[in-house]
Scaffold this motif. Structure first.
Motif, PDB file in Angstrom:
ATOM      1  N   LYS A   1      25.979  63.135  11.606  1.00 33.20           N
ATOM      2  CA  LYS A   1      25.365  64.362  12.137  1.00 33.20           C
ATOM      3  C   LYS A   1      24.259  63.998  13.131  1.00 33.20           C
ATOM      4  N   ALA A   2      24.611  63.111  14.046  1.00 33.78           N
ATOM      5  CA  ALA A   2      23.643  62.616  15.032  1.00 33.78           C
ATOM      6  C   ALA A   2      23.209  63.747  15.961  1.00 33.78           C
ATOM      7  N   ASP A   3      22.024  63.610  16.510  1.00 32.69           N
ATOM      8  CA  ASP A   3      21.530  64.620  17.444  1.00 32.69           C
ATOM      9  C   ASP A   3      22.265  64.535  18.778  1.00 32.69           C
ATOM     10  N   GLU A   4      22.693  63.334  19.150  1.00 31.12           N
ATOM     11  CA  GLU A   4      23.410  63.187  20.417  1.00 31.12           C
ATOM     12  C   GLU A   4      24.270  61.928  20.382  1.00 31.12           C
ATOM     13  N   CYS A   5      25.413  62.007  21.042  1.00 32.52           N
ATOM     14  CA  CYS A   5      26.245  60.823  21.248  1.00 32.52           C
ATOM     15  C   CYS A   5      26.245  60.524  22.742  1.00 32.52           C
ATOM     16  N   GLN A   6      25.716  59.367  23.107  1.00 29.53           N
ATOM     17  CA  GLN A   6      25.614  58.996  24.524  1.00 29.53           C
ATOM     18  C   GLN A   6      26.676  57.950  24.837  1.00 29.53           C
ATOM     19  N   ILE A   7      27.520  58.257  25.805  1.00 28.11           N
ATOM     20  CA  ILE A   7      28.574  57.326  26.214  1.00 28.11           C
ATOM     21  C   ILE A   7      28.113  56.646  27.499  1.00 28.11           C
ATOM     22  N   TYR A   8      27.716  55.377  27.403  1.00 26.26           N
ATOM     23  CA  TYR A   8      27.251  54.645  28.585  1.00 26.26           C
ATOM     24  C   TYR A   8      28.413  53.903  29.224  1.00 26.26           C
ATOM     25  N   THR A   9      28.560  54.105  30.544  1.00 23.53           N
ATOM     26  CA  THR A   9      29.672  53.486  31.239  1.00 23.53           C
ATOM     27  C   THR A   9      29.219  53.008  32.615  1.00 23.53           C
ATOM     28  N   ASP A  10      30.186  52.782  33.513  1.00 25.21           N
ATOM     29  CA  ASP A  10      29.837  52.228  34.828  1.00 25.21           C
ATOM     30  C   ASP A  10      29.775  53.282  35.920  1.00 25.21           C
ATOM     31  N   VAL A  11      29.849  54.547  35.562  1.00 26.97           N
ATOM     32  CA  VAL A  11      29.601  55.647  36.507  1.00 26.97           C
ATOM     33  C   VAL A  11      28.517  56.527  35.886  1.00 26.97           C
ATOM     34  N   ASP A  12      27.801  57.297  36.734  1.00 28.31           N
ATOM     35  CA  ASP A  12      26.625  57.996  36.202  1.00 28.31           C
ATOM     36  C   ASP A  12      26.934  59.399  35.687  1.00 28.31           C
ATOM     37  N   GLY A  13      28.169  59.601  35.242  1.00 24.84           N
ATOM     38  CA  GLY A  13      28.528  60.878  34.658  1.00 24.84           C
ATOM     39  C   GLY A  13      29.983  61.190  34.922  1.00 24.84           C
ATOM     40  N   VAL A  14      30.357  62.417  34.570  1.00 26.70           N
ATOM     41  CA  VAL A  14      31.725  62.880  34.797  1.00 26.70           C
ATOM     42  C   VAL A  14      31.762  63.542  36.173  1.00 26.70           C
ATOM     43  N   TYR A  15      32.719  63.159  36.977  1.00 20.18           N
ATOM     44  CA  TYR A  15      32.882  63.693  38.327  1.00 20.18           C
ATOM     45  C   TYR A  15      34.056  64.682  38.371  1.00 20.18           C
ATOM     46  N   THR A  16      34.127  65.415  39.465  1.00 21.02           N
ATOM     47  CA  THR A  16      35.229  66.368  39.620  1.00 21.02           C
ATOM     48  C   THR A  16      36.574  65.654  39.559  1.00 21.02           C
ATOM     49  N   THR A  17      36.593  64.431  40.013  1.00 22.43           N
ATOM     50  CA  THR A  17      37.766  63.572  39.863  1.00 22.43           C
ATOM     51  C   THR A  17      37.274  62.124  39.925  1.00 22.43           C
ATOM     52  N   ASP A  18      38.147  61.150  39.737  1.00 26.74           N
ATOM     53  CA  ASP A  18      37.702  59.755  39.656  1.00 26.74           C
ATOM     54  C   ASP A  18      36.954  59.330  40.926  1.00 26.74           C
TER      55      ASP A  18
END
Ligand code: ADP
Ligand code: ASP
Ligand code: MG
Length: 262
Positions: free
Chosen positions: A165-182
């Motif tokens: 029941k975490a307050d947040e799940c942070q997914i760290y990757t090599d882009v700075d977020g989700v984009y409209t497309t790749d």
């Protein structure tokens, strides 16, 4: 004080320098008084390397043995991160999927999580430890090591966040977020501040690998607060996956790309 699950993908733990950078980020969150559970992928390229080794022996590798083999990639990174955290003076413990008892069915190479025993993780967190868990892997009733399908560390992260029941799940990757497309394929792609869970699910089902589809399904089912961020930047809010249309500050225009670059 918050309980945060942070998942770092392969490029975020690609070498010793990157692992140290992860340790420093985790240390910052600890310094702010938060409890942190870290889920790691294998170093980038490692899972592919292991699969290629298997195929050098058996054209169609035995699924049980393949899971035994590919699960080793994540065991390397969790141990190294725990060492890096200790080197910074933090208390840390690494665990394989079997050790934290991420119980799955026995569908080798594409197993589904059935339950997670979060009590021992909580005890570690309460005694001030950073808990570092191997992504992508679990264990079946018979004690066999299983894996969750390519990109499965995302699902481990979200599942642990749900179980704790975490307050947040942070997914760290090599882009700075989700984009409209790749953004690596379409330079005009726009980063989204928020995206609804349904839109994210659609994007994942169209083949975008920014989040494994099962992790998005899990987040929807257990209402996990999920955020995608870059591990290569110190600033930035990334993209928050929201549950209600009204939460969406900008409407996503999604043009999913039917590509799976694994
Ligand atoms: P990790 O190793 O951190 O799990 P992945 O390679 O699995 O990272 O996923 C991140 C990649 O997803 C990015 O490098 C990017 O090329 C790709 N990607 C595909 N679609 C999108 C999208 N809509 N927004 C952001 N990244 C995307
Ligand atoms: N290491 C696994 C893979 O390459 C799991 C993951 O990275 O999420 O698919
Ligand atoms: Mg991934």
């Amino acid at each position: 004080m918050a309980l945060i699950v942070q998942k770092y993908g392969g490029t975020s733990v690609a070498n010793v320098e990157r692992i140290r950078a992860v340790a420093e980020r985790v240390a910052k969150f600890k310094m702010l008084g938060h409890q942190v559970v870290v889920v790691l992928s294998a170093m980038s390229g490692e899972t592919n390397r292991l699969i290629a080794l298997a195929k050098g022996i058996q054209a169609q590798p035995d699924p049980r043995e393949l899971d035994m083999l590919v699960s080793t990639g994540e065991q390397v990174t969790i141990a190294l991160l725990a060492m890096a955290l200790k080197d910074l003076g933090l208390k840390a413990k690494s665990y394989t999927g079997a050790q934290v008892r991420i119980l799955t069915d026995n569908a080798f190479t594409k197993a589904r999580i059935l339950s997670i025993d979060e009590a021992s993780m909580r005890a570690d967190l309460d005694s001030g430890h950073v808990v570092v868990v191997a992504g992508f892997q679990g264990v079946d009733e018979q004690g066999n090591i299983t894996t969750l399908g390519r990109g499965g560390s995302d699902t481990t992260g979200v599942a642990l966040a749900a179980a704790l029941k975490a307050d947040e799940c942070q997914i760290y990757t090599d882009v700075d977020g989700v984009y409209t497309t790749d953004p690596r394929i379409v330079p005009e792609a726009r980063r989204l501040k928020t995206i609804t869970f349904e839109e994210m699910l659609e994007m994942a089902s169209l083949g975008s690998k920014v989040l494994q589809i099962r992790s998005v399904e899990f987040a929807g089912k257990y209402k996990v607060k999920l955020r995608v961020l870059s591990s290569f930047q110190d600033e930035g809010d990334g993209t928050l996956i929201t549950f209600e249309e009204n939460d969406s500050m900008e409407q996503a225009i999604i043009s999913g790309i039917d590509l799976n670059r694994h």
